[in-house]
Design a protein around this motif. Structure first.
Motif, PDB file in Angstrom:
ATOM      1  N   PRO A 195      -2.134  -8.203   2.420  1.00 38.35           N
ATOM      2  CA  PRO A 195      -1.267  -7.820   3.548  1.00 38.35           C
ATOM      3  C   PRO A 195      -0.792  -9.006   4.368  1.00 38.35           C
ATOM      4  O   PRO A 195       0.178  -8.879   5.122  1.00 38.35           O
ATOM      5  CB  PRO A 195      -2.186  -6.911   4.390  1.00 38.35           C
ATOM      6  CG  PRO A 195      -3.580  -7.333   4.035  1.00 38.35           C
ATOM      7  CD  PRO A 195      -3.526  -7.788   2.615  1.00 38.35           C
ATOM      8  N   GLY A 196      -1.474 -10.167   4.222  1.00 42.90           N
ATOM      9  CA  GLY A 196      -1.170 -11.318   5.046  1.00 42.90           C
ATOM     10  C   GLY A 196      -1.726 -11.124   6.455  1.00 42.90           C
ATOM     11  O   GLY A 196      -1.979  -9.987   6.862  1.00 42.90           O
TER      12      GLY A 196
ATOM     13  N   HIS B  50      -3.857   0.820  10.301  1.00 41.20           N
ATOM     14  CA  HIS B  50      -2.579   0.105  10.238  1.00 41.20           C
ATOM     15  C   HIS B  50      -1.707   0.898   9.256  1.00 41.20           C
ATOM     16  O   HIS B  50      -1.475   0.484   8.120  1.00 41.20           O
ATOM     17  CB  HIS B  50      -2.835  -1.325   9.741  1.00 41.20           C
ATOM     18  CG  HIS B  50      -1.685  -2.267   9.917  1.00 41.20           C
ATOM     19  ND1 HIS B  50      -0.422  -1.856  10.296  1.00 41.20           N
ATOM     20  CD2 HIS B  50      -1.606  -3.618   9.744  1.00 41.20           C
ATOM     21  CE1 HIS B  50       0.378  -2.911  10.351  1.00 41.20           C
ATOM     22  NE2 HIS B  50      -0.326  -3.987  10.023  1.00 41.20           N
TER      23      HIS B  50
ATOM     24  N   GLN C 103       1.219  -0.507   7.134  1.00 44.55           N
ATOM     25  CA  GLN C 103       0.777  -1.432   6.080  1.00 44.55           C
ATOM     26  C   GLN C 103       0.319  -0.627   4.859  1.00 44.55           C
ATOM     27  O   GLN C 103       0.661  -0.956   3.722  1.00 44.55           O
ATOM     28  CB  GLN C 103      -0.357  -2.328   6.586  1.00 44.55           C
ATOM     29  CG  GLN C 103      -0.828  -3.361   5.568  1.00 44.55           C
ATOM     30  CD  GLN C 103       0.195  -4.460   5.292  1.00 44.55           C
ATOM     31  OE1 GLN C 103       0.737  -5.012   6.226  1.00 44.55           O
ATOM     32  NE2 GLN C 103       0.448  -4.773   4.027  1.00 44.55           N
TER      33      GLN C 103
ATOM     34  N   THR D 157       4.488  -7.623  10.979  1.00 46.20           N
ATOM     35  CA  THR D 157       4.697  -6.253  11.476  1.00 46.20           C
ATOM     36  C   THR D 157       5.735  -6.230  12.598  1.00 46.20           C
ATOM     37  O   THR D 157       6.650  -5.407  12.593  1.00 46.20           O
ATOM     38  CB  THR D 157       3.357  -5.663  11.959  1.00 46.20           C
ATOM     39  OG1 THR D 157       2.368  -5.918  10.957  1.00 46.20           O
ATOM     40  CG2 THR D 157       3.460  -4.176  12.212  1.00 46.20           C
TER      41      THR D 157
HETATM   42  N1   CP Z   1      -0.100  -7.589   7.664  1.00 49.88           N
HETATM   43  C1   CP Z   1       0.069  -7.747   9.005  1.00 49.88           C
HETATM   44  O1   CP Z   1      -0.192  -6.831   9.807  1.00 49.88           O
HETATM   45  O2   CP Z   1       0.544  -8.973   9.353  1.00 49.88           O
HETATM   46  P1   CP Z   1       0.855  -9.429  10.848  1.00 49.88           P
HETATM   47  O3   CP Z   1      -0.450  -9.509  11.577  1.00 49.88           O
HETATM   48  O4   CP Z   1       1.537 -10.765  10.712  1.00 49.88           O
HETATM   49  O5   CP Z   1       1.739  -8.401  11.464  1.00 49.88           O
END
Ligand code: CP
Length: 327
Positions: free
Chosen positions: A283-284, A155, A158, A77
């Motif tokens: 989303p990772g 979020h 996302q 992000t």
């Molecule tokens: N998907 C996401 O919010 O990843 P980060 O925490 O790496 O930003």
């Protein structure tokens, strides 16, 4: 509440949102109409076209200042907001919370007032406490606040980039069956996905253990299922969520091993229990071998890396629309 002379003056000199997108902040997707979401996704598609050019930069936000203010860790992000702002020619400040005067006890509001005094137009904020970006938007209305993740709450970018990816792959969202699998209870991604997907006409099913699904979530218009095989059956999209151990204050399942045995998406389960063309999203960050098998994460149905790329285009669109870039 009466505004101060300073805020009245600021309100006059700051740009207004563009016609057709009447929002100064992006705090979550529940306040966006279907037309708002369609506008963002449409503009994101235009910005994504720029990625194939030799010069990937547009002058759109020249003279604007975007500040990344992250109180929680982030890879995707934060970097994609930075890249998005730079591709639109904005000035970007990455505020390092750990080496700032926050460590000396400066309050959040005073910190943001200081950043505003430096000339910020947009604050991109991630915070561990739900509602913090909303507080800033209420107290400092002359800035645009973008919620980059607040606790377990929301979020929104996302959710938008996930919808953009679905649209790119399936050319529609309306009527698709989307499964959100895993730790729904602690997931801001799940909530923003549900708001956005429901607004766009998708059917949403959440799948996971009883302890990781919030009570009353059906009121958001979703179906609940606790069995992975049953839950995957007719899914067009499977969005897998990480177990957020950092937010857990108690044991929600006996062990990680047992969670994986019951809810981990392995190659075999995907092949046997899901549609052959179901999209696999995440989303990772991913925990390989826990909620998602190695072969699934890297397999042909996975959109994980495309989601990251699309995040830049979607964040460009959000910055552009909130900054009144087309005026
Ligand atoms: N998907 C996401 O919010 O990843 P980060 O925490 O790496 O930003």
């Amino acid at each position: 509440m009466a505004s101060s002379p300073t805020s009245q003056r600021e309100a006059k000199v700051r740009p207004k949102p563009v016609a057709g997108f009447a929002h100064r902040h992006l705090l979550d997707l529940d306040v966006l109409s279907r037309e708002d979401i369609e506008r963002i996704l449409h503009d994101a598609a235009g910005f994504k076209d720029v990625f194939t050019r030799t010069v990937k930069k547009l002058p759109t936000l020249r003279g604007k200042t975007v500040v990344n203010l992250f109180f929680e860790n982030s890879t995707r992000t934060r970097t994609s907001f930075e890249l998005a702002a730079k591709r639109l020619s904005a000035d970007v400040l990455n505020f390092a919370v750990s080496t700032s005067s926050v460590a000396k006890g400066e309050s959040l509001l005073d910190t943001v007032r200081t950043i505003r005094a430096l000339g910020a137009d947009v604050i991109v904020m991630r915070h561990g406490s739900a509602g913090t970006p909303h507080l800033l938007a209420e107290r400092l209305p002359n800035l645009s606040i973008i919620n980059a993740g607040d606790g377990c709450h929301a979020h929104p970018t996302q959710g938008l980039l996930d919808m953009f990816t679905i649209l790119e792959k399936r050319e529609r969202i309306e009527g698709l069956q989307v499964v959100i699998l895993g730790d729904i209870l602690h997931s801001r991604v799940a909530r923003s996905n549900i708001w956005g997907l429901r607004t766009m006409g998708a059917k949403v099913r959440v799948v996971g253990p009883k302890t990781l699904i919030p009570r009353g979530i059906e009121a958001m218009g979703v179906e609940v299922c606790h069995d992975l095989r049953e839950g995957l059956q007719d899914a067009d999209v499977i969005n897998i969520l990480r177990i957020q151990r950092e937010r857990m204050t108690q044991n929600f399942f006996p062990s990680i091993r047992e969670y994986t045995l019951l809810y981990g998406l392995t190659e075999e389960r995907l092949r046997q229990w899901a549609k052959p063309d179901a999209l696999v999203m995440h989303p990772g960050p991913i925990n390989r071998g826990i909620e998602i098998g190695q072969a699934v994460a890297d397999g042909p149905q996975s959109t994980i890396e495309e989601q990251v790329t699309n995040g830049v285009a979607v964040r460009m669109a959000v910055l552009y629309l909130l900054c009144g870039g087309s005026e």
